[in-house]
Design a protein around this motif. Structure first.
Motif, PDB file in Angstrom:
ATOM      1  N   LEU A 172       0.994  -0.849  -0.093  1.00 26.37           N
ATOM      2  CA  LEU A 172      -0.145  -0.459  -0.525  1.00 26.37           C
ATOM      3  C   LEU A 172       0.844   1.420  -0.112  1.00 26.37           C
ATOM      4  N   PRO A 174       3.381   4.619  -1.029  1.00 26.41           N
ATOM      5  CA  PRO A 174       3.791   4.462  -2.917  1.00 26.41           C
ATOM      6  C   PRO A 174       4.218   4.879  -3.642  1.00 26.41           C
TER       7      PRO A 174
ATOM      8  N   SER B  18      -3.068   6.639 -10.408  1.00 20.78           N
ATOM      9  CA  SER B  18      -1.848   6.072 -10.158  1.00 20.78           C
ATOM     10  C   SER B  18      -0.052   5.873  -9.488  1.00 20.78           C
ATOM     11  N   ARG B  19      -0.378   6.816  -8.779  1.00 22.12           N
ATOM     12  CA  ARG B  19       1.012   7.079  -7.266  1.00 22.12           C
ATOM     13  C   ARG B  19       0.655   5.846  -6.568  1.00 22.12           C
ATOM     14  N   ARG B  20      -0.425   5.240  -5.744  1.00 18.72           N
ATOM     15  CA  ARG B  20      -0.753   4.428  -4.857  1.00 18.72           C
ATOM     16  C   ARG B  20      -1.406   3.435  -5.168  1.00 18.72           C
ATOM     17  N   ALA B  21      -1.439   2.515  -4.987  1.00 17.76           N
ATOM     18  CA  ALA B  21      -2.448   0.930  -4.717  1.00 17.76           C
ATOM     19  C   ALA B  21      -3.247   1.612  -3.843  1.00 17.76           C
ATOM     20  N   HIS B  22      -4.547   0.603  -3.935  1.00 15.37           N
ATOM     21  CA  HIS B  22      -6.091   1.348  -3.675  1.00 15.37           C
ATOM     22  C   HIS B  22      -6.382  -0.091  -3.195  1.00 15.37           C
ATOM     23  N   SER B  23      -6.293  -0.048  -1.492  1.00 12.54           N
ATOM     24  CA  SER B  23      -7.225  -1.602  -1.390  1.00 12.54           C
ATOM     25  C   SER B  23      -8.688  -1.334  -1.691  1.00 12.54           C
ATOM     26  N   PRO B  69       4.914  -4.928  -6.419  1.00 10.88           N
ATOM     27  CA  PRO B  69       4.604  -3.824  -7.301  1.00 10.88           C
ATOM     28  C   PRO B  69       4.670  -3.700  -8.809  1.00 10.88           C
ATOM     29  N   ASP B 105      -5.628  -5.917 -16.657  1.00 10.61           N
ATOM     30  CA  ASP B 105      -6.813  -5.143 -17.344  1.00 10.61           C
ATOM     31  C   ASP B 105      -5.854  -4.591 -17.586  1.00 10.61           C
ATOM     32  N   ARG B 154      -5.089  -1.497 -15.000  1.00  9.92           N
ATOM     33  CA  ARG B 154      -5.846  -2.221 -13.728  1.00  9.92           C
ATOM     34  C   ARG B 154      -5.287  -2.789 -13.057  1.00  9.92           C
ATOM     35  N   TRP B 156      -4.046  -5.907 -10.826  1.00  6.63           N
ATOM     36  CA  TRP B 156      -4.225  -6.808  -9.474  1.00  6.63           C
ATOM     37  C   TRP B 156      -3.383  -7.210  -8.616  1.00  6.63           C
ATOM     38  N   ARG B 160      -6.792  -9.881  -5.499  1.00  8.35           N
ATOM     39  CA  ARG B 160      -7.025  -9.197  -5.673  1.00  8.35           C
ATOM     40  C   ARG B 160      -7.480  -7.859  -4.051  1.00  8.35           C
ATOM     41  N   VAL B 162      -5.134  -5.287  -3.807  1.00 10.40           N
ATOM     42  CA  VAL B 162      -4.761  -4.596  -4.248  1.00 10.40           C
ATOM     43  C   VAL B 162      -4.912  -4.298  -5.135  1.00 10.40           C
ATOM     44  N   ARG B 164      -4.020  -1.327  -8.443  1.00  8.75           N
ATOM     45  CA  ARG B 164      -3.539  -0.070  -9.424  1.00  8.75           C
ATOM     46  C   ARG B 164      -3.637   0.084 -10.445  1.00  8.75           C
ATOM     47  N   GLN B 166      -3.698   2.999 -14.336  1.00  8.41           N
ATOM     48  CA  GLN B 166      -2.527   3.851 -14.782  1.00  8.41           C
ATOM     49  C   GLN B 166      -3.144   4.139 -16.381  1.00  8.41           C
ATOM     50  N   SER B 167      -3.202   4.932 -16.826  1.00  9.97           N
ATOM     51  CA  SER B 167      -3.781   5.243 -18.192  1.00  9.97           C
ATOM     52  C   SER B 167      -2.549   5.958 -19.099  1.00  9.97           C
TER      53      SER B 167
END
Lengths: 182, 442
Positions: A172, A174, B18-23, B69, B105, B154, B156, B160, B162, B164, B166-167
């Motif tokens: 988690l 960054p 995109s700078r951090r992962a999302h739970s 990551p 994805d 996206r 995972w 699944r 976490v 992240r 990114q575009s």
């Protein structure tokens, strides 16, 4: 390349798996005690599962209902130690997977990704069943009950939660910097 | 509740930070359920809830241990840079990663004016050093200059827990040219110009079309002598001919608004298609063609018949778009070369904006041969519900009929064109344009 891409699992597969898991959890609960509250809570869980499959955001509530039905039946029964608890844990884990809704599903899923997903489910289910059974065996062998069992459960709980926090913390954090864009 | 709110904020085609992962909601629900079970074990004094929580917690731990990551890289290949409406555009997305990605994805951002044939979002698994090539087929539905190639990924983690996202925004421009209306007969300009072309001029000069017979004058060619007439008269008579000349055609696009129904192409889209067809038809007949895009943004291209002029014309047509503006504009702002004297002006206009109607009236008053193609048939606009809506609709139709009748009284033909009709058939029924000589009042 095209041959490596397959269609997603049809929604009927998810519904079928959810029904099987829900019925299995109900059977495991009702074999302990067929008390009315346990049955109604199980039915509520079944209804919420059906709603979750159609898009309602009630997955956690549905799983909580199934767990509650089992715990109510367990506490109402005279069973000293239920050997079916590890199986309940595995079924609850799989039910969570089947009710999982990850927003927009891709139109095509590669067979490699699909197989990887299936193997991870099998690995966690098998290892979870084994470890849960080990916990029960240790509790039985140590003859723990009452406050002793609670204390042992507390130690296990602290160890498990601590492990979770320790391993998820790097994930988690960054990234520095943002991914490349080309 | 968690998952729906989460994914409503982060749909697949709108990137998250995109700078951090999302739970994910799964991680949260796993933590809640496991905590509840452990608390139940504490309060009930039984070990079974701990055994039930073990697989849930084990899933979280193992998934976290196996995740790292992701570092995906994406490149997009687009094989074409220009196409026609309705053509298919193949796009290939290549994704690679320097680290293991359990589930990735990948979705191609669908640009405006394109539709996807087949899938455009994929889920793949990547190992370090591996890559995947994902084919996407798009269909160009609308003309214009479009940017193709935006990709959202996206990643995972295992289980699944976490995610992240990114575009990748490096896009390529693709020019989609309008589907041309095929014109066979076209319009007959009343005033041919001085260069050689395909229209028979009413004047006399070197040519093929026989005009008349007159007496010989110094300078006439001997081969034009009409010996039959000369033998019957006491003088020498020669044949005269009508020369073939080209013409100047100016396309006038009303871009003050884009009007139309919800399920039919707008007036601007019809105008661009029709203008492209008329331009190509007259360029093939060696006419000089220019274009004026008259609206919130003024663009013009002087008349020319050079070979590269086709591409300049199409570029101006592709750039035609509606820009809302309150400013009053008239044709005096246009350079004089844009509207050469004697040019045939073919106007594509819905006849809604007063500024466009005033500009067309001004053109007719200045002596230009004007033809108006109404790109908004009255039945395209449905009245608002209620008696007041019906009344307003009738008044609006009467106002438009008054505008069209006003042009008709001044000798300007106005024809309506909708997407169901061929433009060629609409132009074929247009009355012949009156010839406007020097000094003739408009």
């Amino acid at each position: 390349m095209i041959r490596r891409l397959i269609r997603t699992v049809p929604s009927t597969g998810r519904a079928g798996a959810t029904l099987v898991l829900a019925v299995s959890l109900g059977a495991l609960s009702l074999r302990l005690e067929t008390s009315t509250p346990s049955i109604w809570i199980w039915v509520l869980g079944l209804v919420l599962s059906a709603a979750s499959l159609t898009g309602a955001p009630v997955q956690t509530a549905a799983i909580a209902c199934f767990l509650a039905a089992y715990l109510v039946a367990l506490l109402s029964s005279d069973v000293g130690l239920d050997a079916g608890a590890p199986l309940v844990g595995v079924l609850v884990y799989l039910l969570g997977e089947s009710l999982q809704h990850d927003g927009s599903t891709p139109e095509l899923i590669s067979p490699v990704a699909a197989r990887g997903r299936v193997w991870s489910l099998i690995a966690v289910s098998g290892a979870g069943f084994t470890l849960a059974s080990l916990v029960l065996v240790l509790a039985t062998g140590a003859g723990m009950s009452g406050p002793l069992a609670v204390a042992a459960g507390g130690v296990v709980a602290v160890a498990l939660i601590g492990s979770v926090l320790w391993v998820t913390k790097p994930l988690l954090a960054p990234d520095h910097p943002a991914g490349q864009d080309r | 509740m968690w998952s729906q709110r989460f994914w409503r904020r982060f749909p697949l085609h709108r990137p998250m930070d995109s700078r951090r992962a999302h739970s994910t909601p799964r991680l949260v629900s796993s933590a809640i359920l496991a905590s509840g079970l452990l608390l139940a074990a504490l309060f009930s004094g039984r070990t079974e809830p701990v055994a039930i929580a073990v697989p849930i917690l084990l899933g979280v731990i193992l998934s976290s241990l196996l995740s790292e990551p992701p570092k995906p890289s994406v490149s997009v290949e687009v094989d074409v840079d220009r196409c026609l409406e309705g053509d298919q555009v193949p796009v290939t997305i290549e994704v690679a990663s320097a680290s293991r990605v359990h589930e990735l994805d990948v979705a191609l951002v669908l640009p405006y004016g394109f539709t996807a044939i087949g899938p455009r979002s994929f889920r793949v698994k990547l190992t370090p050093g591996s890559s995947e090539r994902l084919p996407v087929t798009l269909r160009a539905e609308r003309w214009g200059l479009h940017q193709v190639g935006g990709v959202v990924v996206r990643a995972w983690s295992a289980g699944r827990l976490v995610v992240r996202e990114q575009s990748f925004g490096s896009t390529r421009p693709i020019k989609v040219f309008p589907r041309f209306e095929r014109i066979v007969a076209g319009l007959l300009p009343p005033e041919p110009r001085v260069f050689s072309g395909e229209y028979v001029s009413h004047r006399s000069g070197p040519g093929i079309e026989f005009a008349s017979v007159r007496e010989f004058r110094i300078g006439d060619e001997v081969r034009n002598v009409n010996w039959k007439v000369s033998s019957r008269r006491a003088a020498i008579y020669v044949n005269t001919f009508h020369p073939e000349r080209n013409s100047d055609v100016v396309l006038f696009l009303d871009t003050f608004g884009d009007h139309g129904g919800p399920s039919s192409p707008g007036s601007l889209e019809l105008a661009v298609r029709g203008a492209a067809g008329v331009a190509l038809h007259h360029l093939q007949r060696r006419d000089r063609v220019g274009v004026v895009s008259f609206g919130g943004v003024l663009r013009w291209l002087p008349v020319s018949m050079a070979r590269p002029h086709v591409y300049r014309l199409l570029d101006v047509l592709l750039d035609a778009q509606v820009k809302f503006s309150y400013a009053w504009k008239d044709i005096q702002v246009l350079p004089s070369k844009t509207l050469p004297p004697g040019a045939l002006v073919v106007a594509f206009s819905p006849l809604v904006d007063k500024r466009a109607v005033a500009a067309l009236s001004d053109l007719q008053a200045r002596g230009f041969s004007l033809v108006i193609i109404d790109t908004l048939p009255a039945d395209r606009i449905a009245p608002s519900p209620g008696s007041e809506g019906e009344l307003a609709h009738r008044v609006w139709k009467l106002q438009r009929e008054a505008v069209r009748d006003g042009f008709a009284e001044r000798g300007v033909p106005v024809v309506a064109w909708s997407e169901e009709d061929f433009l060629d058939s609409v132009l074929a029924v247009m009355p012949r344009l009156p010839r406007i000589g020097r000094g003739t009042p408009a």
